[in-house]
Design a protein around this motif. Structure first.
Motif: not given
Ligand code: MG
Length: 158
Positions: A56-63
């Protein structure tokens, strides 16, 4: 045939810019987030990674990653497009729903659609952007948050 589903929700707060699909929308509040908080682009990119079977998005672009602090979410689109290219795939169609009690988005839908189409290099006929309220229910209905859902289908790319 590959299809991905994406979802995201961000809290609204004073003093933030409201960005939806890369379009800046006048409103008393904007979306909180580590990046620019563009909940629509996040949901769509989430769906792209789903269609790729790549998390998902978070896997690729960690917050937690300082690189993405305040980032223009169109950066995430560019990265997702690169992932597609590596796999010789491309986006065929995007459909999306924005769920927001306020502001009323009817007059911005066309601009949002054009902006999303441009970010993904798609014709307008390959992008759906729909807007609805939450009929007053829950945090979205109280105007505390905006959520988005997206579905993306992929085709063979070059
Ligand atoms: Mg997000």
């Amino acid at each position: 045939m590959r299809i991905g589903i994406g979802y995201d929700i961000h809290a609204l707060a004073k003093g933030r810019k409201l960005l939806l699909g890369g379009v800046s929308i006048p409103h008393s509040h904007g979306l909180l987030g580590h990046s620019d908080g563009d909940v629509l682009l996040h949901a769509i990119v989430d769906a792209v990674f789903g269609a790729l079977g790549e998390g998902d998005l978070g896997d690729h672009f960690s917050d937690k990653d300082p690189r993405w602090k305040g980032a223009d979410s169109r950066m995430f689109v560019k990265e997702a497009l690169l992932c597609l290219k590596k796999r010789k795939l491309a986006v065929a169609h995007i459909d999306s729903v924005i769920i927001a009690e306020a502001p009323k988005l009817g007059k911005y839908k066309e601009a949002i659609k054009k902006s999303v189409a441009s970010a993904f290099g798609l014709p307008l006929s390959s992008v759906g952007v729909k807007a609805k309220t939450n009929e007053g229910f829950d945090a979205i209905g109280r105007g505390e948050a905006i959520a988005c859902q997206a579905v993306v289908s992929l085709k063979k790319g070059k």
